[in-house]
Scaffold this motif. Structure first.
Motif, PDB file in Angstrom:
ATOM      1  N   ALA A 199     -84.890 -24.565  23.883  1.00 47.62           N
ATOM      2  CA  ALA A 199     -85.186 -23.267  23.250  1.00 47.62           C
ATOM      3  C   ALA A 199     -86.184 -22.126  24.120  1.00 47.62           C
ATOM      4  CB  ALA A 199     -85.913 -23.468  22.162  1.00 47.62           C
ATOM      5  N   LEU A 200     -86.728 -22.764  25.350  1.00 46.01           N
ATOM      6  CA  LEU A 200     -87.631 -21.973  26.064  1.00 46.01           C
ATOM      7  C   LEU A 200     -86.918 -21.100  26.957  1.00 46.01           C
ATOM      8  CD1 LEU A 200     -90.095 -24.304  27.135  1.00 46.01           C
ATOM      9  CD2 LEU A 200     -90.856 -22.268  25.809  1.00 46.01           C
ATOM     10  N   PHE A 201     -85.262 -21.243  27.134  1.00 46.62           N
ATOM     11  CA  PHE A 201     -84.493 -20.320  27.909  1.00 46.62           C
ATOM     12  C   PHE A 201     -84.695 -18.934  27.635  1.00 46.62           C
ATOM     13  CE2 PHE A 201     -80.425 -18.281  29.256  1.00 46.62           C
ATOM     14  CZ  PHE A 201     -80.236 -18.754  30.424  1.00 46.62           C
ATOM     15  N   PRO A 202     -84.593 -18.258  26.557  1.00 48.86           N
ATOM     16  CA  PRO A 202     -84.903 -16.833  26.388  1.00 48.86           C
ATOM     17  C   PRO A 202     -86.376 -16.544  27.004  1.00 48.86           C
ATOM     18  CG  PRO A 202     -83.998 -17.794  24.376  1.00 48.86           C
ATOM     19  CD  PRO A 202     -84.443 -18.854  25.353  1.00 48.86           C
ATOM     20  N   LEU A 203     -87.314 -17.159  26.787  1.00 49.25           N
ATOM     21  CA  LEU A 203     -88.695 -16.846  27.456  1.00 49.25           C
ATOM     22  C   LEU A 203     -88.680 -16.837  28.970  1.00 49.25           C
ATOM     23  CD1 LEU A 203     -91.819 -16.697  26.980  1.00 49.25           C
ATOM     24  CD2 LEU A 203     -91.676 -19.298  27.591  1.00 49.25           C
ATOM     25  N   LEU A 204     -87.789 -17.767  29.625  1.00 49.70           N
ATOM     26  CA  LEU A 204     -87.825 -17.775  31.041  1.00 49.70           C
ATOM     27  C   LEU A 204     -86.793 -16.468  31.379  1.00 49.70           C
ATOM     28  CD1 LEU A 204     -87.397 -21.382  31.988  1.00 49.70           C
ATOM     29  CD2 LEU A 204     -89.386 -19.984  32.236  1.00 49.70           C
ATOM     30  N   VAL A 205     -85.872 -16.281  30.761  1.00 51.20           N
ATOM     31  CA  VAL A 205     -84.927 -15.109  31.061  1.00 51.20           C
ATOM     32  C   VAL A 205     -85.753 -13.809  30.930  1.00 51.20           C
ATOM     33  CG1 VAL A 205     -82.961 -13.789  30.560  1.00 51.20           C
ATOM     34  CG2 VAL A 205     -82.815 -16.051  30.502  1.00 51.20           C
ATOM     35  N   SER A 206     -86.648 -13.778  29.997  1.00 51.15           N
ATOM     36  CA  SER A 206     -87.520 -12.400  29.739  1.00 51.15           C
ATOM     37  C   SER A 206     -88.466 -12.346  30.598  1.00 51.15           C
ATOM     38  CB  SER A 206     -88.212 -12.461  28.247  1.00 51.15           C
ATOM     39  OG  SER A 206     -88.902 -11.309  28.095  1.00 51.15           O
TER      40      SER A 206
ATOM     41  N   PRO B 252     -79.794  -7.451  30.176  1.00 48.94           N
ATOM     42  CA  PRO B 252     -81.425  -7.524  29.974  1.00 48.94           C
ATOM     43  C   PRO B 252     -81.208  -7.888  28.485  1.00 48.94           C
ATOM     44  CG  PRO B 252     -80.707  -5.259  30.939  1.00 48.94           C
ATOM     45  CD  PRO B 252     -79.433  -6.037  30.901  1.00 48.94           C
ATOM     46  N   LEU B 253     -82.423  -8.878  28.038  1.00 45.19           N
ATOM     47  CA  LEU B 253     -82.447  -9.241  26.883  1.00 45.19           C
ATOM     48  C   LEU B 253     -82.978  -7.882  25.907  1.00 45.19           C
ATOM     49  CD1 LEU B 253     -84.530 -12.536  27.139  1.00 45.19           C
ATOM     50  CD2 LEU B 253     -82.102 -12.277  26.749  1.00 45.19           C
ATOM     51  N   ARG B 254     -82.473  -7.995  24.749  1.00 44.69           N
ATOM     52  CA  ARG B 254     -83.022  -6.963  23.606  1.00 44.69           C
ATOM     53  C   ARG B 254     -83.718  -7.803  22.504  1.00 44.69           C
ATOM     54  NH1 ARG B 254     -79.643  -2.233  22.425  1.00 44.69           N
ATOM     55  NH2 ARG B 254     -78.994  -3.669  20.902  1.00 44.69           N
ATOM     56  N   LEU B 255     -84.712  -7.115  21.973  1.00 46.39           N
ATOM     57  CA  LEU B 255     -85.026  -7.364  20.695  1.00 46.39           C
ATOM     58  C   LEU B 255     -84.692  -6.410  19.678  1.00 46.39           C
ATOM     59  CD1 LEU B 255     -86.882  -9.443  19.286  1.00 46.39           C
ATOM     60  CD2 LEU B 255     -88.712  -7.749  19.437  1.00 46.39           C
ATOM     61  N   VAL B 256     -83.595  -7.000  18.842  1.00 42.92           N
ATOM     62  CA  VAL B 256     -82.997  -6.091  17.571  1.00 42.92           C
ATOM     63  C   VAL B 256     -83.211  -6.649  16.183  1.00 42.92           C
ATOM     64  CG1 VAL B 256     -81.197  -5.472  19.501  1.00 42.92           C
ATOM     65  CG2 VAL B 256     -80.837  -7.615  17.892  1.00 42.92           C
TER      66      VAL B 256
ATOM     67  N   GLU C  23     -81.920  -6.748  12.295  1.00 38.71           N
ATOM     68  CA  GLU C  23     -80.768  -7.292  11.432  1.00 38.71           C
ATOM     69  C   GLU C  23     -79.541  -6.358  11.540  1.00 38.71           C
ATOM     70  OE1 GLU C  23     -83.627  -6.281   9.795  1.00 38.71           O
ATOM     71  OE2 GLU C  23     -84.796  -8.181   9.567  1.00 38.71           O
ATOM     72  N   GLN C  24     -79.770  -5.190  11.946  1.00 38.39           N
ATOM     73  CA  GLN C  24     -78.584  -4.215  12.118  1.00 38.39           C
ATOM     74  C   GLN C  24     -78.264  -4.068  13.543  1.00 38.39           C
ATOM     75  OE1 GLN C  24     -81.212  -3.180   9.846  1.00 38.39           O
ATOM     76  NE2 GLN C  24     -79.731  -4.345   8.241  1.00 38.39           N
ATOM     77  N   GLY C  25     -78.857  -4.781  14.353  1.00 40.82           N
ATOM     78  CA  GLY C  25     -78.554  -4.730  15.882  1.00 40.82           C
ATOM     79  C   GLY C  25     -79.154  -3.536  16.619  1.00 40.82           C
ATOM     80  N   ARG C  26     -80.332  -2.669  15.775  1.00 42.80           N
ATOM     81  CA  ARG C  26     -81.036  -1.742  16.589  1.00 42.80           C
ATOM     82  C   ARG C  26     -82.037  -2.284  17.269  1.00 42.80           C
ATOM     83  NH1 ARG C  26     -80.518   0.875  10.741  1.00 42.80           N
ATOM     84  NH2 ARG C  26     -82.236  -0.647  10.838  1.00 42.80           N
ATOM     85  N   ALA C  27     -82.363  -1.446  18.398  1.00 46.67           N
ATOM     86  CA  ALA C  27     -83.303  -2.162  19.225  1.00 46.67           C
ATOM     87  C   ALA C  27     -84.825  -1.833  18.629  1.00 46.67           C
ATOM     88  CB  ALA C  27     -83.615  -1.417  20.486  1.00 46.67           C
ATOM     89  N   LEU C  28     -85.639  -2.904  18.651  1.00 43.55           N
ATOM     90  CA  LEU C  28     -87.040  -2.852  18.305  1.00 43.55           C
ATOM     91  C   LEU C  28     -88.034  -2.625  19.424  1.00 43.55           C
ATOM     92  CD1 LEU C  28     -87.076  -5.852  15.537  1.00 43.55           C
ATOM     93  CD2 LEU C  28     -87.470  -3.352  15.184  1.00 43.55           C
ATOM     94  N   ALA C  29     -88.851  -1.912  19.191  1.00 43.14           N
ATOM     95  CA  ALA C  29     -90.027  -1.787  20.331  1.00 43.14           C
ATOM     96  C   ALA C  29     -91.356  -2.211  19.825  1.00 43.14           C
ATOM     97  CB  ALA C  29     -90.126  -0.399  20.792  1.00 43.14           C
ATOM     98  N   ALA C  30     -92.331  -2.238  20.433  1.00 40.59           N
ATOM     99  CA  ALA C  30     -93.794  -3.001  19.767  1.00 40.59           C
ATOM    100  C   ALA C  30     -94.109  -2.054  18.383  1.00 40.59           C
ATOM    101  CB  ALA C  30     -94.745  -2.984  20.959  1.00 40.59           C
ATOM    102  N   ALA C  31     -93.902  -0.710  19.033  1.00 38.79           N
ATOM    103  CA  ALA C  31     -94.496   0.245  17.953  1.00 38.79           C
ATOM    104  C   ALA C  31     -93.767   0.051  16.542  1.00 38.79           C
ATOM    105  CB  ALA C  31     -94.213   1.785  18.424  1.00 38.79           C
ATOM    106  N   ASP C  32     -92.458  -0.439  16.514  1.00 43.04           N
ATOM    107  CA  ASP C  32     -91.772  -0.907  15.398  1.00 43.04           C
ATOM    108  C   ASP C  32     -92.127  -2.022  14.394  1.00 43.04           C
ATOM    109  OD1 ASP C  32     -90.053   1.284  15.751  1.00 43.04           O
ATOM    110  OD2 ASP C  32     -88.923   0.036  17.087  1.00 43.04           O
TER     111      ASP C  32
END
Length: 153
Positions: A89-96, A126-130, A132-141
């Motif tokens: 489960a650490l794989f996404p952390l390493l990829v990021s 590139p990994l993206r944080l999204v 529930e609707q698949g929209r990109a999330l930024a820290a400001a969100d």
């Protein structure tokens, strides 16, 4: 050398995670395990780390259930370190971390290893944080809901 303060009971999930894998050697061991390294001697050769430090980090990763020790696949008396589900489960952390490093720590055209898809040989996107609707999330969100001080004590 002063002993590092433990963060294992911290209320912040980032701090607790760093308590387990926040050491450079721990993450490099996990990286090598994803690359198929299984034996103590192979970790030591790849990392160039002192035996006592490697032994300590491997022990900690096993203690936290990130690696497990299995009998050697070749039938020898040596044990092999294998990633558990928790370790996988650490794989996404390493990829990021890899993708952040590629974006900010390398010059244009500078040689580096590449993470590619095994089936196509194409670079991993590139990994993206999204949401529930698949929209990109930024820290400001986002916002961290802190615990009230009385719950922390």
């Amino acid at each position: 050398m002063a002993k590092r303060k433990t963060l294992k009971d911290d209320v912040c999930p980032v701090a607790r995670g760093l308590d387990v894998v926040g050491d450079q050697w721990a993450l490099l061991i996990v990286r090598d395990a994803f690359d198929g390294v299984r034996r103590f001697s192979a970790f030591q050769k790849n990392l160039g780390v002192a035996r006592n430090i490697l032994s300590d980090r491997l022990h900690k990763l096993v203690e936290h259930g990130i690696l497990t020790v299995s009998p050697a696949s070749d039938g020898t008396a040596y044990g092999e370190y294998v990633l558990t589900e928790k370790g996988q489960a650490l794989f996404p952390l390493l990829v990021s971390l890899r993708q952040w490093s590629e974006q900010f720590l390398y010059r244009e055209g500078e040689a580096r290893s590449m993470l590619v898809r095994q089936d196509t040989g194409q670079p991993v996107p590139p990994l993206r944080l999204v949401d529930e609707q698949g929209r990109a999330l930024a820290a400001a969100d986002t916002v961290v809901r802190k615990l009230p001080l009385e719950e922390v004590a």
